[in-house]
Scaffold this motif. Structure first.
Motif, PDB file in Angstrom:
ATOM      1  N   GLU A   1      -8.266   7.449   1.018  1.00  0.00           N
ATOM      2  CA  GLU A   1      -8.744   6.066   1.102  1.00  0.00           C
ATOM      3  C   GLU A   1      -7.567   5.105   1.267  1.00  0.00           C
ATOM      4  O   GLU A   1      -7.616   4.176   2.084  1.00  0.00           O
ATOM      5  CB  GLU A   1      -9.546   5.696  -0.151  1.00  0.00           C
ATOM      6  CG  GLU A   1     -10.080   4.280  -0.130  1.00  0.00           C
ATOM      7  CD  GLU A   1     -10.838   3.912  -1.391  1.00  0.00           C
ATOM      8  OE1 GLU A   1     -11.079   2.703  -1.570  1.00  0.00           O
ATOM      9  OE2 GLU A   1     -11.186   4.795  -2.191  1.00  0.00           O
TER      10      GLU A   1
ATOM     11  N   ARG B   1       0.833  -1.208   0.000  1.00  0.00           N
ATOM     12  CA  ARG B   1       0.000   0.000   0.000  1.00  0.00           C
ATOM     13  C   ARG B   1       0.872   1.265   0.000  1.00  0.00           C
ATOM     14  O   ARG B   1       0.525   2.264  -0.626  1.00  0.00           O
ATOM     15  CB  ARG B   1      -0.953  -0.023   1.180  1.00  0.00           C
ATOM     16  CG  ARG B   1      -2.003  -1.119   1.006  1.00  0.00           C
ATOM     17  CD  ARG B   1      -3.279  -0.825   1.718  1.00  0.00           C
ATOM     18  NE  ARG B   1      -4.295  -1.777   1.301  1.00  0.00           N
ATOM     19  CZ  ARG B   1      -4.932  -2.588   2.126  1.00  0.00           C
ATOM     20  NH1 ARG B   1      -4.672  -2.566   3.414  1.00  0.00           N
ATOM     21  NH2 ARG B   1      -5.868  -3.404   1.676  1.00  0.00           N
TER      22      ARG B   1
ATOM     23  N   ASN C   1      -6.292   5.344   4.797  1.00  0.00           N
ATOM     24  CA  ASN C   1      -7.185   4.606   5.695  1.00  0.00           C
ATOM     25  C   ASN C   1      -6.980   3.100   5.577  1.00  0.00           C
ATOM     26  O   ASN C   1      -7.028   2.377   6.575  1.00  0.00           O
ATOM     27  CB  ASN C   1      -8.647   4.975   5.432  1.00  0.00           C
ATOM     28  CG  ASN C   1      -8.995   6.336   5.986  1.00  0.00           C
ATOM     29  OD1 ASN C   1      -8.407   6.779   6.965  1.00  0.00           O
ATOM     30  ND2 ASN C   1      -9.935   7.008   5.364  1.00  0.00           N
ATOM     31  N   ASN C   2      -6.722   2.631   4.374  1.00  0.00           N
ATOM     32  CA  ASN C   2      -6.443   1.198   4.176  1.00  0.00           C
ATOM     33  C   ASN C   2      -5.139   0.802   4.858  1.00  0.00           C
ATOM     34  O   ASN C   2      -5.038  -0.286   5.442  1.00  0.00           O
ATOM     35  CB  ASN C   2      -6.378   0.854   2.685  1.00  0.00           C
ATOM     36  CG  ASN C   2      -7.726   0.907   2.007  1.00  0.00           C
ATOM     37  OD1 ASN C   2      -8.761   0.807   2.661  1.00  0.00           O
ATOM     38  ND2 ASN C   2      -7.739   1.086   0.698  1.00  0.00           N
TER      39      ASN C   2
ATOM     40  N   ASP D   1      -9.302  12.143  -2.511  1.00  0.00           N
ATOM     41  CA  ASP D   1     -10.106  11.022  -2.004  1.00  0.00           C
ATOM     42  C   ASP D   1      -9.381   9.688  -2.159  1.00  0.00           C
ATOM     43  O   ASP D   1      -9.422   8.843  -1.270  1.00  0.00           O
ATOM     44  CB  ASP D   1     -11.464  10.965  -2.705  1.00  0.00           C
ATOM     45  CG  ASP D   1     -12.361  12.144  -2.341  1.00  0.00           C
ATOM     46  OD1 ASP D   1     -12.187  12.689  -1.222  1.00  0.00           O
ATOM     47  OD2 ASP D   1     -13.224  12.520  -3.166  1.00  0.00           O
ATOM     48  N   GLU D   2      -8.691   9.527  -3.292  1.00  0.00           N
ATOM     49  CA  GLU D   2      -7.958   8.277  -3.532  1.00  0.00           C
ATOM     50  C   GLU D   2      -6.829   8.108  -2.516  1.00  0.00           C
ATOM     51  O   GLU D   2      -6.640   7.027  -1.947  1.00  0.00           O
ATOM     52  CB  GLU D   2      -7.385   8.284  -4.956  1.00  0.00           C
ATOM     53  CG  GLU D   2      -6.624   7.029  -5.317  1.00  0.00           C
ATOM     54  CD  GLU D   2      -6.020   7.088  -6.713  1.00  0.00           C
ATOM     55  OE1 GLU D   2      -5.561   6.022  -7.167  1.00  0.00           O
ATOM     56  OE2 GLU D   2      -5.987   8.182  -7.326  1.00  0.00           O
TER      57      GLU D   2
END
Length: 108
Positions: free
Chosen positions: A39, A10, A42-43, A35-36
């Motif tokens: 996200e 990631r 957060n992952n 946003d990408e």
């Protein structure tokens, strides 16, 4: 080990997004899809081992306990100062009373 590889994958994905971001003309800045990226962050957070999350919580609690203890210590010192002042005043009042009594006895 699986979690470590997943997190590393990631981070590499995040690095790729940033590296391939379009440049803003006449500056050293780049544009990314907010946003990408959020996200993906957060992952990454979700992929971190539970022990790391617990360690973070323990660290926050440690700081809270230390700060609470410092505040309590300051309050104790303040109470001790007030008590010392009260005892001093009581002592001085007792001395004055003893002086008055001794003078009255001496006059009698």
């Amino acid at each position: 080990m699986y979690v470590d590889l997943e997190v590393m994958d990631r981070f590499e994905e995040l690095e790729c997004i940033i590296s391939n971001a379009s440049s803003i003309p006449f500056s050293h800045k780049s544009g990314i899809d907010k946003d990408e990226v959020l996200e993906l962050i957060n992952n990454i957070k979700a992929s971190l081992p539970e022990e790391l999350k617990q360690a973070s919580w323990v660290n926050k609690e440690r700081h809270k306990i230390i700060n609470d203890s410092k505040q309590e210590a300051l309050e104790i010192v303040e109470q001790a100062k007030k008590e010392a002042e009260r005892i001093k005043e009581e002592y001085e009042n007792n001395i004055e009373e003893l002086k008055k009594n001794s003078q009255e006895i001496f006059r009698s």
